[in-house]
Design a protein around this motif. Sequence first.
Motif, short mmCIF file in Angstrom:
data_model
loop_
_atom_site.label_atom_id
_atom_site.label_comp_id
_atom_site.label_asym_id
_atom_site.label_seq_id
_atom_site.Cartn_x
_atom_site.Cartn_y
_atom_site.Cartn_z
N PRO A 193 0.80 -1.24 0.00
CA PRO A 193 0.00 0.00 0.00
C PRO A 193 0.83 1.28 0.00
N ASN A 194 1.99 1.26 0.65
CA ASN A 194 2.77 2.50 0.79
C ASN A 194 3.48 2.88 -0.51
N ILE A 195 4.18 1.93 -1.12
CA ILE A 195 4.87 2.25 -2.37
C ILE A 195 3.85 2.50 -3.48
N THR A 196 2.69 1.85 -3.39
CA THR A 196 1.62 2.10 -4.36
C THR A 196 1.14 3.54 -4.27
N ALA A 197 0.94 4.02 -3.03
CA ALA A 197 0.51 5.40 -2.84
C ALA A 197 1.57 6.37 -3.34
N PHE A 198 2.84 6.05 -3.10
CA PHE A 198 3.94 6.91 -3.57
C PHE A 198 3.95 6.98 -5.09
N LEU A 199 3.80 5.83 -5.74
CA LEU A 199 3.82 5.80 -7.20
C LEU A 199 2.68 6.62 -7.79
N LYS A 200 1.53 6.56 -7.18
CA LYS A 200 0.39 7.31 -7.70
C LYS A 200 0.54 8.81 -7.47
N LYS A 201 1.03 9.17 -6.28
CA LYS A 201 1.13 10.59 -5.93
C LYS A 201 2.33 11.26 -6.58
N GLU A 202 3.50 10.65 -6.44
CA GLU A 202 4.73 11.29 -6.88
C GLU A 202 5.06 11.02 -8.34
N MET A 203 4.75 9.82 -8.83
CA MET A 203 5.14 9.43 -10.18
C MET A 203 3.98 9.43 -11.16
#
Length: 241
Positions: free
Chosen positions: A144-154
């Motif tokens: 869930p955390n890296i998924t959220a990062f990928l959606k928000k930042e990338m």
Amino acid sequence: MSEKIVKVTLVEESEKRQEDRSINFAHLEQLTSRLMEVEKLLEEFKAKLSDAEAELKEFKNKSPLEKRFSELTGNTFKDLTPELEQKVKTLQAEVENLTSERGRLRNEILTGLSNVIMPVETDGLVETTEEETFFKFRDGARYPNITAFLKKEMKFGNPPIYVTINPEGIRVVGLTERTAAVKELVNAIESLRAKAADQIPKPQQTPIPQPPLESPPSEAEMEENIASIFKKAKKRLAVPT
């Protein structure tokens, strides 16, 4: 000699482990979890710093009056300026440290993503429907955390905005806010109507008959017309006797 060789070998193995770790999706999940914690703390300390700065400013503005009031009433005035300034400095240092840590974590995550290997199933657990194919993460893992990062930042993994229709109704994919979804649906309906209208066979128009073109005068007719023009001109120019 052998000792030096052993040291070189250990460094190479350490670098290899670090490289493997940087592209490990589970490790990136841990890094983004830590990043989220740091970002939360950073916002909290920024708020505390803002309050402390406001408190210091307020005290400095009213301290001359309070000091004079204490003198006139025989009370002791306590100057809180050094204490409040130290509080501000401490919070500023915390904000700087957290900002630096956030940058370090973000860079480490981006470095890992630059060589990332997505741990998805390629056989067996791939789900396919009429409209999509779903590749699950291996071993039922969730990130869930890296998924959220990928959606928000990338901006990676965000669904495209599109309208789909099925027998039960119309679905606007990629939008959760009603007004935006209604706007997208209106545009889709307008586009559908225009496309349908464009495909309607156009009625054939009856051509308007054009008058026949007159044939140009023959050479003899042209000479006769010229002679007639000269004759009329002579009559007009003739001097009466």
